[in-house]
Design a protein around this motif. Structure first.
Motif, PDB file in Angstrom:
ATOM      1  N   TYR A  26      -6.064   5.542  -6.119  1.00 59.72           N
ATOM      2  CA  TYR A  26      -7.015   6.409  -6.819  1.00 59.72           C
ATOM      3  C   TYR A  26      -8.421   5.995  -6.391  1.00 59.72           C
ATOM      4  O   TYR A  26      -8.612   4.906  -5.840  1.00 59.72           O
ATOM      5  N   PRO A  27      -9.408   6.826  -6.648  1.00 58.70           N
ATOM      6  CA  PRO A  27     -10.791   6.424  -6.321  1.00 58.70           C
ATOM      7  C   PRO A  27     -11.199   5.118  -6.991  1.00 58.70           C
ATOM      8  O   PRO A  27     -12.064   4.399  -6.490  1.00 58.70           O
ATOM      9  N   THR A  28     -10.576   4.829  -8.136  1.00 58.88           N
ATOM     10  CA  THR A  28     -10.937   3.614  -8.883  1.00 58.88           C
ATOM     11  C   THR A  28     -10.048   2.413  -8.554  1.00 58.88           C
ATOM     12  O   THR A  28     -10.235   1.337  -9.126  1.00 58.88           O
ATOM     13  N   THR A  29      -9.078   2.595  -7.666  1.00 58.02           N
ATOM     14  CA  THR A  29      -8.198   1.475  -7.296  1.00 58.02           C
ATOM     15  C   THR A  29      -9.009   0.381  -6.609  1.00 58.02           C
ATOM     16  O   THR A  29      -9.855   0.659  -5.754  1.00 58.02           O
ATOM     17  N   SER A  30      -8.734  -0.857  -6.999  1.00 57.06           N
ATOM     18  CA  SER A  30      -9.473  -1.994  -6.427  1.00 57.06           C
ATOM     19  C   SER A  30      -8.513  -3.123  -6.073  1.00 57.06           C
ATOM     20  O   SER A  30      -7.291  -3.014  -6.281  1.00 57.06           O
ATOM     21  N   ALA A  31      -9.079  -4.203  -5.584  1.00 51.72           N
ATOM     22  CA  ALA A  31      -8.263  -5.339  -5.157  1.00 51.72           C
ATOM     23  C   ALA A  31      -7.467  -5.937  -6.314  1.00 51.72           C
ATOM     24  O   ALA A  31      -6.345  -6.431  -6.122  1.00 51.72           O
ATOM     25  N   ILE A  32      -8.025  -5.882  -7.532  1.00 50.55           N
ATOM     26  CA  ILE A  32      -7.343  -6.473  -8.680  1.00 50.55           C
ATOM     27  C   ILE A  32      -6.013  -5.759  -8.957  1.00 50.55           C
ATOM     28  O   ILE A  32      -5.058  -6.361  -9.435  1.00 50.55           O
ATOM     29  N   ASP A  33      -5.948  -4.477  -8.623  1.00 50.70           N
ATOM     30  CA  ASP A  33      -4.690  -3.740  -8.809  1.00 50.70           C
ATOM     31  C   ASP A  33      -3.614  -4.280  -7.878  1.00 50.70           C
ATOM     32  O   ASP A  33      -2.459  -4.473  -8.288  1.00 50.70           O
ATOM     33  N   TYR A  34      -3.995  -4.514  -6.630  1.00 48.77           N
ATOM     34  CA  TYR A  34      -3.034  -5.087  -5.690  1.00 48.77           C
ATOM     35  C   TYR A  34      -2.630  -6.493  -6.120  1.00 48.77           C
ATOM     36  O   TYR A  34      -1.474  -6.894  -5.982  1.00 48.77           O
ATOM     37  N   ILE A  35      -3.573  -7.238  -6.664  1.00 48.47           N
ATOM     38  CA  ILE A  35      -3.278  -8.599  -7.118  1.00 48.47           C
ATOM     39  C   ILE A  35      -2.265  -8.572  -8.260  1.00 48.47           C
ATOM     40  O   ILE A  35      -1.299  -9.344  -8.274  1.00 48.47           O
ATOM     41  N   MET A  36      -2.471  -7.677  -9.222  1.00 48.53           N
ATOM     42  CA  MET A  36      -1.590  -7.626 -10.382  1.00 48.53           C
ATOM     43  C   MET A  36      -0.185  -7.157 -10.010  1.00 48.53           C
ATOM     44  O   MET A  36       0.811  -7.712 -10.494  1.00 48.53           O
ATOM     45  N   ILE A  37      -0.093  -6.167  -9.164  1.00 47.96           N
ATOM     46  CA  ILE A  37       1.233  -5.687  -8.765  1.00 47.96           C
ATOM     47  C   ILE A  37       1.916  -6.697  -7.846  1.00 47.96           C
ATOM     48  O   ILE A  37       3.123  -6.954  -7.970  1.00 47.96           O
ATOM     49  N   ASP A  38       1.159  -7.309  -6.961  1.00 50.02           N
ATOM     50  CA  ASP A  38       1.733  -8.368  -6.124  1.00 50.02           C
ATOM     51  C   ASP A  38       2.119  -9.596  -6.952  1.00 50.02           C
ATOM     52  O   ASP A  38       3.044 -10.337  -6.589  1.00 50.02           O
ATOM     53  N   THR A  43      -3.581   4.343 -16.192  1.00 47.54           N
ATOM     54  CA  THR A  43      -4.905   3.732 -16.320  1.00 47.54           C
ATOM     55  C   THR A  43      -5.914   4.398 -15.387  1.00 47.54           C
ATOM     56  O   THR A  43      -7.013   4.776 -15.795  1.00 47.54           O
ATOM     57  N   HIS A  44      -5.528   4.558 -14.125  1.00 53.31           N
ATOM     58  CA  HIS A  44      -6.465   5.087 -13.149  1.00 53.31           C
ATOM     59  C   HIS A  44      -6.639   6.611 -13.262  1.00 53.31           C
ATOM     60  O   HIS A  44      -7.685   7.140 -12.862  1.00 53.31           O
ATOM     61  N   ALA A  45      -5.648   7.277 -13.803  1.00 54.32           N
ATOM     62  CA  ALA A  45      -5.808   8.710 -14.064  1.00 54.32           C
ATOM     63  C   ALA A  45      -6.912   8.931 -15.101  1.00 54.32           C
ATOM     64  O   ALA A  45      -7.741   9.857 -14.973  1.00 54.32           O
ATOM     65  N   LYS A  46      -6.956   8.061 -16.096  1.00 52.80           N
ATOM     66  CA  LYS A  46      -8.008   8.153 -17.119  1.00 52.80           C
ATOM     67  C   LYS A  46      -9.367   7.745 -16.542  1.00 52.80           C
ATOM     68  O   LYS A  46     -10.377   8.363 -16.830  1.00 52.80           O
ATOM     69  N   HIS A  88       0.821  -1.214   0.000  1.00 53.44           N
ATOM     70  CA  HIS A  88       0.000   0.000   0.000  1.00 53.44           C
ATOM     71  C   HIS A  88       0.856   1.265   0.000  1.00 53.44           C
ATOM     72  O   HIS A  88       0.372   2.337  -0.354  1.00 53.44           O
ATOM     73  N   HIS A  89       2.144   1.132   0.398  1.00 51.26           N
ATOM     74  CA  HIS A  89       3.043   2.284   0.326  1.00 51.26           C
ATOM     75  C   HIS A  89       3.621   2.443  -1.077  1.00 51.26           C
ATOM     76  O   HIS A  89       4.073   3.527  -1.442  1.00 51.26           O
ATOM     77  N   VAL A  90       3.626   1.380  -1.850  1.00 49.65           N
ATOM     78  CA  VAL A  90       4.162   1.420  -3.208  1.00 49.65           C
ATOM     79  C   VAL A  90       3.116   1.969  -4.181  1.00 49.65           C
ATOM     80  O   VAL A  90       3.443   2.695  -5.122  1.00 49.65           O
ATOM     81  N   LEU A 141       9.158  -2.698 -12.749  1.00 49.02           N
ATOM     82  CA  LEU A 141       8.299  -2.176 -11.684  1.00 49.02           C
ATOM     83  C   LEU A 141       7.942  -0.715 -11.943  1.00 49.02           C
ATOM     84  O   LEU A 141       6.791  -0.321 -11.768  1.00 49.02           O
ATOM     85  N   ARG A 142       8.915   0.065 -12.385  1.00 49.50           N
ATOM     86  CA  ARG A 142       8.652   1.473 -12.698  1.00 49.50           C
ATOM     87  C   ARG A 142       7.633   1.584 -13.831  1.00 49.50           C
ATOM     88  O   ARG A 142       6.704   2.404 -13.770  1.00 49.50           O
ATOM     89  N   GLY A 143       7.785   0.751 -14.840  1.00 56.94           N
ATOM     90  CA  GLY A 143       6.828   0.767 -15.944  1.00 56.94           C
ATOM     91  C   GLY A 143       5.450   0.300 -15.512  1.00 56.94           C
ATOM     92  O   GLY A 143       4.429   0.875 -15.919  1.00 56.94           O
ATOM     93  N   LEU A 144       5.404  -0.739 -14.679  1.00 59.85           N
ATOM     94  CA  LEU A 144       4.131  -1.274 -14.204  1.00 59.85           C
ATOM     95  C   LEU A 144       3.383  -0.239 -13.378  1.00 59.85           C
ATOM     96  O   LEU A 144       2.166  -0.033 -13.562  1.00 59.85           O
ATOM     97  N   LEU A 145       4.089   0.440 -12.480  1.00 62.09           N
ATOM     98  CA  LEU A 145       3.441   1.470 -11.664  1.00 62.09           C
ATOM     99  C   LEU A 145       3.007   2.660 -12.520  1.00 62.09           C
ATOM    100  O   LEU A 145       1.963   3.273 -12.266  1.00 62.09           O
ATOM    101  N   GLY A 146       3.785   2.972 -13.552  1.00 64.89           N
ATOM    102  CA  GLY A 146       3.389   4.043 -14.470  1.00 64.89           C
ATOM    103  C   GLY A 146       2.151   3.674 -15.262  1.00 64.89           C
ATOM    104  O   GLY A 146       1.256   4.510 -15.473  1.00 64.89           O
ATOM    105  N   ALA A 147       2.073   2.406 -15.709  1.00 65.66           N
ATOM    106  CA  ALA A 147       0.901   1.945 -16.443  1.00 65.66           C
ATOM    107  C   ALA A 147      -0.332   1.945 -15.543  1.00 65.66           C
ATOM    108  O   ALA A 147      -1.434   2.323 -15.966  1.00 65.66           O
ATOM    109  N   TYR A 148      -0.152   1.518 -14.295  1.00 68.01           N
ATOM    110  CA  TYR A 148      -1.237   1.553 -13.313  1.00 68.01           C
ATOM    111  C   TYR A 148      -1.731   2.987 -13.103  1.00 68.01           C
ATOM    112  O   TYR A 148      -2.942   3.257 -13.128  1.00 68.01           O
ATOM    113  N   ALA A 149      -0.786   3.921 -12.907  1.00 66.95           N
ATOM    114  CA  ALA A 149      -1.163   5.318 -12.669  1.00 66.95           C
ATOM    115  C   ALA A 149      -1.866   5.911 -13.881  1.00 66.95           C
ATOM    116  O   ALA A 149      -2.886   6.617 -13.737  1.00 66.95           O
TER     117      ALA A 149
END
Length: 309
Positions: free
Chosen positions: A103-115, A303-306, A97-99, A293-301
């Motif tokens: 976002y308002p749209t963040t869900s459990a699937i995001d944690y699953i994919m990054i984990d 996605t959720h920014a949109k 959760h610190h990594v 990891l940097r690319g994955l977090l950028g892709a996550y950000a």
């Protein structure tokens, strides 16, 4: 009395000599002793440019564990992957959760994919570390460890690709599921070929290497497909292609150094303990994983920014 004292001195001296002989007889033959290329058994010989610093075949788990606490030519290989593996596991278990910036749209699937990526990375690095730690035990144990090492590579490639595909094609199940299935299929085949002794023979080596190359290059297919569907610029942003390219460059460069034995081939014996090609490869693998990891977090950000607009 002088004769008695003389006999007493001789007796004490004899006892001390016997004690010394017993002590030498029970000393550990492998403890903190390093061997040269010419002293190790044939099955342990892999890189003729590494001349010294070997832990000779121990046939002992106790001696193997002891070897983890003194410096030899596998120490850097062990700890350059063990320390990051443990760090990643701790982050995954206690600090994901610190990594992730929520976002308002963040869900459990995001944690699953990054984990999922964290787990794949920790698996690969820990299996590599285990291999380098146990390879001095015996040929059967070293062979088993080598299988783990290859299996870890398969797990890392699979989890890396699936996690980034999720964000690249988060709104298109017709692209995400087929390419994830293709990745899983290649991963299964490469994993099977890594574990089966039949495919580890000399005559199958070119085919096994070719499968790993195809597995890695299969990442190009979804990028090409995404470019047709979304355009090159949007695909570049969706999968953070800049960081994925850097990841590939670091992996390939590390494999290149390892394959042609640079720098030790130019100065045999100089890089026995520090700085040989396998160690550089390990460091570059960790750097490549950080790029992913940097690319994955950028892709996550992205996605959720949109999604939050």
């Amino acid at each position: 009395m002088m004769g008695t004292r003389k006999r007493s001195v001789i007796t004490e001296e004899t006892a001390l000599n016997q004690k010394g002989r017993r002590s030498r007889g029970t000393s550990k033959p492998h403890e903190r002793r390093l061997y040269s290329w010419d002293e190790i058994p044939e099955w342990q010989k892999d890189n003729e440019h590494i001349l010294h610093g070997y832990v000779k075949e121990t046939q002992s788990w106790r001696e193997l564990i002891r070897s983890l606490f003194y410096l030899h030519n596998e120490s850097v290989n062990i700890y350059t992957h063990l320390i990051p593996a443990v760090s990643i596991l701790l982050i995954m278990l206690f600090a994901t959760h610190h990594v992730i910036n929520e976002y308002p749209t963040t869900s459990a699937i995001d944690y699953i994919m990054i984990d999922l990526f964290f787990l794949g990375c920790a698996t690969c690095l820990s299996m590599s570390s285990i291999f380098h730690a146990i390879k001095c035990h015996s040929l059967p144990i070293a062979t088993f460890g080598n299988k783990l090492d290859y299996l870890g590579i398969v797990v890392l490639i699979s989890t890396s690709m699936i996690s980034i595909l999720y964000y690249g094609f988060h709104d298109n199940s017709y692209l995400f599921y087929p390419f994830s299935a293709l990745t899983s299929m290649f991963g299964f085949i490469c994993g099977y070929m890594s574990l089966k002794d039949k495919f580890r023979s000399r005559e199958w080596r070119p085919y096994r290497a070719a499968m790993f190359v195809i597995f890695g290059l299969s990442a190009v297919f979804p990028i090409v497909a995404g470019s047709f569907v979304y355009g090159v610029d949007e695909t570049w942003e969706r999968v953070q292609l800049k960081w994925i390219i850097w990841e590939g460059v670091l992996y390939i460069f590390g494999a290149f150094l390892y394959g042609i034995r640079i720098p030790e081939r130019f100065a045999p014996g100089v890089f026995d303990i520090w700085g040989h090609s396998h160690q550089l490869f390990h460091v570059l693998v960790v750097a490549a994983a950080l790029c992913h990891l940097r690319g994955l977090l950028g892709a996550y950000a992205g996605t959720h920014a949109k999604l939050s607009q």
